[in-house]
Design a protein around this motif. Structure first.
Motif, PDB file in Angstrom:
ATOM      1  N   THR A   1      36.553  42.675  28.359  1.00  0.00           N
ATOM      2  CA  THR A   1      37.048  41.125  28.515  1.00  0.00           C
ATOM      3  C   THR A   1      36.931  41.099  30.060  1.00  0.00           C
ATOM      4  O   THR A   1      36.298  40.039  30.851  1.00  0.00           O
ATOM      5  N   LEU A   2      37.611  41.755  30.692  1.00  0.00           N
ATOM      6  CA  LEU A   2      37.734  42.317  32.753  1.00  0.00           C
ATOM      7  C   LEU A   2      36.320  41.591  33.373  1.00  0.00           C
ATOM      8  O   LEU A   2      35.664  40.933  33.957  1.00  0.00           O
ATOM      9  N   ARG A   3      35.569  42.552  32.667  1.00  0.00           N
ATOM     10  CA  ARG A   3      33.994  42.785  33.193  1.00  0.00           C
ATOM     11  C   ARG A   3      33.332  41.530  33.180  1.00  0.00           C
ATOM     12  O   ARG A   3      32.385  41.173  33.866  1.00  0.00           O
ATOM     13  N   ALA A   4      33.568  40.524  31.752  1.00  0.00           N
ATOM     14  CA  ALA A   4      32.989  38.938  31.894  1.00  0.00           C
ATOM     15  C   ALA A   4      33.422  38.159  32.811  1.00  0.00           C
ATOM     16  O   ALA A   4      32.860  36.828  32.666  1.00  0.00           O
ATOM     17  N   GLN A   5      35.264  37.967  33.104  1.00  0.00           N
ATOM     18  CA  GLN A   5      35.503  37.222  33.548  1.00  0.00           C
ATOM     19  C   GLN A   5      35.123  37.085  35.481  1.00  0.00           C
ATOM     20  O   GLN A   5      34.964  38.463  35.980  1.00  0.00           O
ATOM     21  N   ARG A   6      34.884  35.983  35.955  1.00  0.00           N
ATOM     22  CA  ARG A   6      34.240  35.443  37.317  1.00  0.00           C
ATOM     23  C   ARG A   6      35.767  35.585  38.283  1.00  0.00           C
ATOM     24  O   ARG A   6      34.875  36.713  39.449  1.00  0.00           O
ATOM     25  N   SER A   7      36.647  35.496  37.615  1.00  0.00           N
ATOM     26  CA  SER A   7      37.962  35.429  38.867  1.00  0.00           C
ATOM     27  C   SER A   7      38.775  35.763  37.964  1.00  0.00           C
ATOM     28  O   SER A   7      39.070  35.584  37.184  1.00  0.00           O
ATOM     29  N   PRO A   8      40.237  36.516  38.404  1.00  0.00           N
ATOM     30  CA  PRO A   8      40.936  37.591  38.111  1.00  0.00           C
ATOM     31  C   PRO A   8      42.063  36.218  37.447  1.00  0.00           C
ATOM     32  O   PRO A   8      42.276  35.489  38.174  1.00  0.00           O
ATOM     33  N   THR A   9      42.564  35.863  36.275  1.00  0.00           N
ATOM     34  CA  THR A   9      43.437  35.048  36.011  1.00  0.00           C
ATOM     35  C   THR A   9      44.515  35.952  35.229  1.00  0.00           C
ATOM     36  O   THR A   9      44.393  37.140  35.198  1.00  0.00           O
ATOM     37  N   GLU A  10      45.619  35.085  35.540  1.00  0.00           N
ATOM     38  CA  GLU A  10      46.576  36.281  34.898  1.00  0.00           C
ATOM     39  C   GLU A  10      46.681  36.066  33.378  1.00  0.00           C
ATOM     40  O   GLU A  10      47.126  37.469  32.705  1.00  0.00           O
ATOM     41  N   SER A  11      45.040  35.618  32.952  1.00  0.00           N
ATOM     42  CA  SER A  11      44.503  36.053  31.020  1.00  0.00           C
ATOM     43  C   SER A  11      44.102  37.282  31.412  1.00  0.00           C
ATOM     44  O   SER A  11      44.361  38.524  30.292  1.00  0.00           O
ATOM     45  N   GLY A  12      43.740  38.223  32.902  1.00  0.00           N
ATOM     46  CA  GLY A  12      43.378  39.598  32.900  1.00  0.00           C
ATOM     47  C   GLY A  12      44.437  40.859  32.110  1.00  0.00           C
ATOM     48  O   GLY A  12      43.811  41.364  31.657  1.00  0.00           O
ATOM     49  N   TRP A  13      46.084  40.196  33.207  1.00  0.00           N
ATOM     50  CA  TRP A  13      46.854  41.388  33.358  1.00  0.00           C
ATOM     51  C   TRP A  13      47.101  41.265  31.575  1.00  0.00           C
ATOM     52  O   TRP A  13      47.532  42.065  31.646  1.00  0.00           O
ATOM     53  N   ARG A  14      47.132  40.005  31.370  1.00  0.00           N
ATOM     54  CA  ARG A  14      47.540  39.922  29.826  1.00  0.00           C
ATOM     55  C   ARG A  14      46.993  40.499  28.456  1.00  0.00           C
ATOM     56  O   ARG A  14      47.193  41.024  28.101  1.00  0.00           O
TER      57      ARG A  14
ATOM     58  N   LEU B   1      39.653  46.262  37.136  1.00  0.00           N
ATOM     59  CA  LEU B   1      38.218  46.252  36.645  1.00  0.00           C
ATOM     60  C   LEU B   1      38.427  47.813  36.560  1.00  0.00           C
ATOM     61  O   LEU B   1      38.028  48.677  35.971  1.00  0.00           O
ATOM     62  N   ALA B   2      39.030  48.090  37.935  1.00  0.00           N
ATOM     63  CA  ALA B   2      38.666  49.703  37.661  1.00  0.00           C
ATOM     64  C   ALA B   2      39.977  50.870  37.244  1.00  0.00           C
ATOM     65  O   ALA B   2      39.213  51.504  36.695  1.00  0.00           O
TER      66      ALA B   2
END
Length: 305
Positions: free
Chosen positions: A214-227, A291-292
């Motif tokens: 999911t994170l690798r598919a996101q282009r820009s970080p949002t709060e959803s990445g942390w969630r 991502l790492a």
């Protein structure tokens, strides 16, 4: 009445007879030999044949070495390989001489044939005169290495082919092998599914594997990445994981023990992203780190497969 001349002749004759008898009585007994001959049959080319001569030798006589036969070939069929001798006690007035002659057969006849061990003429020197002892020849029968070829008549010539082996029905054994092969293949498929198929299928369904995709598919970080990462921790632990319960999470899932400090850093960064307004400006720089971190959690999660 006899004349005086006749009486004198009779007396002379009787005296001569008495002297002859006395001289014969003093004459030594002739030599005799006890010969231990080998068997006369059952030999083939290359066999060894041994004959022994046992002589009771009086002290007045001694064997003439020159009378012994020479070691070597005797014709085309025999060879005298060795002569051995020895003495032992037992004679009444002398020694017992034992002579041993070892022959080897070289004749290879095509049919059974008889050969003869040559006679021996042994000479003994001594007083009052030299004496000789003769050992007669001895036959030995040699058989051919291979029998004579049979007649060319039908049935007696070349070897006939072997009879074919008897055949038996092997249908039952083949059926058993088929069933065993089927059962073995089914067991192999089952083991492959349990140890390789299911773990490989479940690798993509694990929480951190899904979170990393999911994170690798996101282009820009949002709060959803942390969630997404918080949801992966909660799903893995089976409960909500807070910063204060990181040690309990690591104790529950030891495969993440090497990431303990990174997990604390994740909770600190996520708190800043959610509750510190000034951290929103620097949120773009957090994507690479997040991502790492997600990839490291995925690798630790796969280590138990």
């Amino acid at each position: 009445m006899r004349s005086p001349r006749t009486s004198i002749a009779s007396a002379l004759f009787i005296g001569a007879a008495v002297l002859a008898v006395g001289a014969r009585a003093n004459e030594p007994a002739p030599l005799r030999a006890n010969v231990d001959e080998p068997r006369a049959f059952g030999y083939r080319v290359g066999d060894l044949v041994t004959r022994e001569v046992l002589i009771d030798l009086p002290q007045r006589l001694q064997l003439d070495e020159a009378s012994l036969p020479s070691v070597g070939r005797i014709g085309h069929a025999l060879e005298l390989r060795a002569i051995s001798r020895g003495t032992e006690g037992g004679a009444a007035s002398g020694t017992r001489l034992r002579l041993r002659f070892e022959y080897q057969l070289f004749g290879a006849p095509s049919a059974t044939r008889s050969y003869e061990l040559p006679p021996l003429l042994l000479r003994f020197e001594g007083a009052p005169r030299a004496e000789e002892l003769r050992v007669d020849a001895w036959p030995v029968v040699v058989a051919p290495l291979a029998p004579e070829p049979p007649s060319a008549r039908r049935g007696l010539g070349e070897l006939r082919p072997d009879n074919p082996p008897p055949l038996r029905d092997t249908g039952f054994e083949r059926d058993v092998l088929r069933v065993a092969a089927g059962v073995g293949a089914a067991l192999l498929l089952y083991l492959a599914a349990v140890y390789w198929g299911l773990p490989w299928r479940d690798r993509g369904r694990r929480p951190f594997s899904q979170a990393y995709r999911t994170l690798r598919a996101q282009r820009s970080p949002t709060e959803s990445g942390w969630r997404v990462m918080h949801a992966a921790f909660d799903q893995t632990a089976g409960r909500v994981v807070f910063a204060e319960s990181v040690d309990a999470f690591v104790a529950q899932a030891p495969r993440f023990a090497a990431l303990r400090n990174d997990i604390f850093a994740f909770f600190a960064r996520s708190r800043a992203a959610f509750f510190v307004p000034s951290a929103a400006a620097s949120a773009a720089g957090q994507r690479d780190w997040l991502l790492a971190f997600a990839r490291a959690c995925r690798d630790a999660e796969r280590g138990t497969a």
